[in-house]
Write an enzyme that holds these catalytic residues in place. Structure first.
Site, short mmCIF file in Angstrom:
data_model
loop_
_atom_site.label_atom_id
_atom_site.label_comp_id
_atom_site.label_asym_id
_atom_site.label_seq_id
_atom_site.Cartn_x
_atom_site.Cartn_y
_atom_site.Cartn_z
N SER A 48 0.85 -1.20 0.00
CA SER A 48 0.00 0.00 0.00
C SER A 48 0.88 1.25 0.00
O SER A 48 2.09 1.17 0.27
CB SER A 48 -0.89 -0.01 1.24
OG SER A 48 -0.10 0.24 2.40
N ASP A 81 -1.33 -1.76 -3.93
CA ASP A 81 -2.71 -1.78 -3.43
C ASP A 81 -3.23 -0.34 -3.29
O ASP A 81 -2.54 0.52 -2.71
CB ASP A 81 -2.69 -2.47 -2.05
CG ASP A 81 -4.07 -2.79 -1.52
OD1 ASP A 81 -4.99 -3.00 -2.32
OD2 ASP A 81 -4.21 -2.86 -0.27
N HIS A 82 -4.42 -0.07 -3.79
CA HIS A 82 -5.05 1.26 -3.68
C HIS A 82 -4.13 2.41 -4.08
O HIS A 82 -3.90 3.34 -3.28
CB HIS A 82 -5.59 1.50 -2.26
CG HIS A 82 -6.72 0.59 -1.90
ND1 HIS A 82 -8.00 0.79 -2.35
CD2 HIS A 82 -6.76 -0.54 -1.16
CE1 HIS A 82 -8.77 -0.19 -1.89
NE2 HIS A 82 -8.05 -1.01 -1.17
N GLU A 133 -11.15 0.05 -9.53
CA GLU A 133 -12.26 -0.12 -8.58
C GLU A 133 -13.44 0.72 -9.02
O GLU A 133 -13.28 1.87 -9.43
CB GLU A 133 -11.82 0.28 -7.17
CG GLU A 133 -12.96 0.17 -6.15
CD GLU A 133 -12.50 0.41 -4.72
OE1 GLU A 133 -11.35 0.08 -4.37
OE2 GLU A 133 -13.32 0.95 -3.95
N HIS A 179 -13.62 -2.49 4.14
CA HIS A 179 -12.32 -2.62 4.79
C HIS A 179 -12.44 -2.57 6.32
O HIS A 179 -13.39 -2.02 6.85
CB HIS A 179 -11.40 -1.48 4.34
CG HIS A 179 -11.01 -1.57 2.90
ND1 HIS A 179 -11.51 -0.75 1.94
CD2 HIS A 179 -10.16 -2.41 2.26
CE1 HIS A 179 -10.99 -1.07 0.77
NE2 HIS A 179 -10.17 -2.09 0.93
N HIS A 210 -12.19 -6.94 -2.27
CA HIS A 210 -11.46 -6.25 -1.19
C HIS A 210 -12.20 -6.50 0.12
O HIS A 210 -13.31 -7.03 0.13
CB HIS A 210 -11.41 -4.74 -1.47
CG HIS A 210 -10.36 -4.39 -2.48
ND1 HIS A 210 -9.28 -3.61 -2.17
CD2 HIS A 210 -10.23 -4.73 -3.78
CE1 HIS A 210 -8.53 -3.48 -3.24
NE2 HIS A 210 -9.08 -4.15 -4.24
N SER A 213 -11.30 -9.84 5.03
CA SER A 213 -10.91 -10.45 6.31
C SER A 213 -12.13 -11.04 7.01
O SER A 213 -13.26 -10.56 6.85
CB SER A 213 -10.25 -9.40 7.21
OG SER A 213 -8.91 -9.21 6.82
N ASN A 254 -8.55 -9.96 -1.13
CA ASN A 254 -7.63 -9.12 -0.35
C ASN A 254 -7.84 -9.27 1.15
O ASN A 254 -8.96 -9.04 1.65
CB ASN A 254 -7.86 -7.64 -0.69
CG ASN A 254 -7.34 -7.27 -2.06
OD1 ASN A 254 -7.05 -8.13 -2.89
ND2 ASN A 254 -7.24 -5.97 -2.31
P1 13P Z 1 -9.50 -6.15 5.05
O1 13P Z 1 -9.52 -4.88 5.80
O2 13P Z 1 -10.83 -6.87 5.12
O3 13P Z 1 -8.40 -7.07 5.44
O4 13P Z 1 -9.28 -5.79 3.49
C1 13P Z 1 -7.98 -5.57 2.98
C2 13P Z 1 -8.01 -4.98 1.61
O5 13P Z 1 -9.01 -4.92 0.92
C3 13P Z 1 -6.72 -4.44 1.10
O6 13P Z 1 -6.86 -3.84 -0.16
O1 G3H Z 2 -7.03 -1.63 2.13
C1 G3H Z 2 -6.03 -1.26 2.69
C2 G3H Z 2 -5.09 -2.19 3.36
O2 G3H Z 2 -5.67 -2.75 4.50
C3 G3H Z 2 -3.77 -1.50 3.62
O3 G3H Z 2 -3.85 -0.65 4.70
O4 G3H Z 2 -3.14 1.56 3.80
O5 G3H Z 2 -3.00 1.04 6.26
O6 G3H Z 2 -1.41 -0.03 4.66
P1 G3H Z 2 -2.79 0.57 4.88
ZN ZN Z 3 -8.73 -2.78 -0.38
#
Ligand code: 13P
Ligand code: G3H
Ligand code: ZN
Length: 320
Positions: A48, A81-82, A133, A179, A210, A213, A254
């Site tokens: 990220s 990521d993002h 996205e 998230h 995404h 978890s 993810n």
């Molecule tokens: P979680 O917060 O559910 O683990 O999702 C992570 C995610 O989408 C990272 O891009």
């Molecule tokens: O979706 C985001 C991920 O959980 C990464 O999180 O931007 O705090 O590293 P972060």
């Molecule tokens: Zn994400």
């Protein structure tokens, strides 16, 4: 071995989902590689913008290159990521990444498609693929009416139009997840009917989930009994739903929050049980092992466990 995300998706589509995990440090990387070797599963390492700032771009790359030498059997892709547009270009130009995610989902449909199109052109010229996205990736709560709920999910016709207009290679869709640790307040889950409708419009096209978890109740309870103060109602995606999403085109899943919970549980328990200790290597080693075990369990749920040999064969065949 770092491979392209496109190769990984080709091997996975409809059969298993590739777990995509964020890393920020050496311990996460070691657990990630060890777990996937034990599970015999390919995977995606996600970086990220926050991780790039925390550890530094060079450090993250060095950690991954070191793991690549230590675990030559591993097959994986490296993914931003993002990303915003600037970070996407930095990663594309670095030559280290397999793919980037351009997250312009906060923009209008037209703007999002135009930004994504620009990133796609730069990425494709260098052999990288692009995840985009579309839609609001917020959790859909129980108090929300059925009509409102559906409006918050990705519209299948818009998804098709977006892919056609932007040229992206995979799409993060809003299908009920969000998230963080607090996704659902009750008995909600994935919207399989919506995923099926999107797949109908985009057959064979990799969809990305995404916010996947699971936020296990037992993990939250252990953290709280070791001094944590997480909301005990925290809930995530039921792991058994991954296998149902795979035949509907969900190819990348993810997961980040769950790994953070493993870290928090191991360290809180260690410090509670060993108040006189001050050697960070002991909880560190316990965390690497716990994270590797966690990865094995996730790989089983994602149906990616045991697929490494067939992925290796498929890559060798396409290279020949
Ligand atoms: P979680 O917060 O559910 O683990 O999702 C992570 C995610 O989408 C990272 O891009
Ligand atoms: O979706 C985001 C991920 O959980 C990464 O999180 O931007 O705090 O590293 P972060
Ligand atoms: Zn994400």
């Amino acid at each position: 071995m770092i491979i392209t995300t496109a190769e990984l998706f080709k091997a996975a589509y409809g059969k298993f989902a590739v777990g995509a995990y964020n890393i920020n440090n050496m311990e996460q990387a070691l657990g990630l590689f060890q777990g996937h070797i034990t599970a015999q599963a390919p995977f995606i390492i996600q970086i990220s913008k926050g991780a790039r700032k925390y550890a530094g771009v060079k450090m993250l790359e060095a950690i991954i290159r070191a793991c690549d030498e230590i675990y030559p059997e591993a097959i994986y892709a490296v993914h931003l990521d993002h990303g915003d547009e600037t970070t996407c270009y930095e990663c594309i130009d670095s030559g280290f990444y397999s793919s980037v995610m351009i997250d312009a989902s906060h923009e209008s449909f037209e703007q999002n498609a135009a930004i994504t199109r620009r990133v796609v052109e730069r990425a494709h010229a260098k052999g990288l693929s692009v995840e985009a996205e579309m839609g609001m990736l917020g959790g859909v709560e129980e108090h929300v009416s059925v009509d409102e709920k559906h409006a918050m999910l990705t519209d299948p016709d818009e998804a098709k139009a977006f892919v056609d207009q932007s040229g992206c290679d995979s799409l993060a869709v809003a299908i009920g997840t969000s998230h963080g640790a607090y996704k659902f307040s009750g008995s909600q889950g994935l919207h399989f009917d919506r995923i099926a409708e999107i797949q109908k419009r985009l057959p064979g096209f990799p969809l990305v989930m995404h916010g996947s978890s699971s936020v296990p109740k037992a993990e939250v309870e252990k953290i709280n009994s070791a001094g944590g103060q997480l909301d005990p109602s925290a809930r995530g995606v039921n792991e058994s739903e991954f296998a149902k999403a795979v035949p509907l085109g969900v190819t990348k899943v993810n997961i980040d929050t769950d790994g953070r919970l493993v870290w928090t549980r191991v360290h809180r328990e260690y410090l509670r049980d060993n108040p006189k200790d001050f050697d960070f290597r002991k909880p560190g080693a316990a965390y690497i092992q716990a994270y590797a075990d966690f990865i094995v369990q996730k790989s089983i749920a994602l149906l990616s466990a045991g697929t490494l040999a067939e992925v290796r064969t498929a890559i060798a065949a396409s290279a020949a």
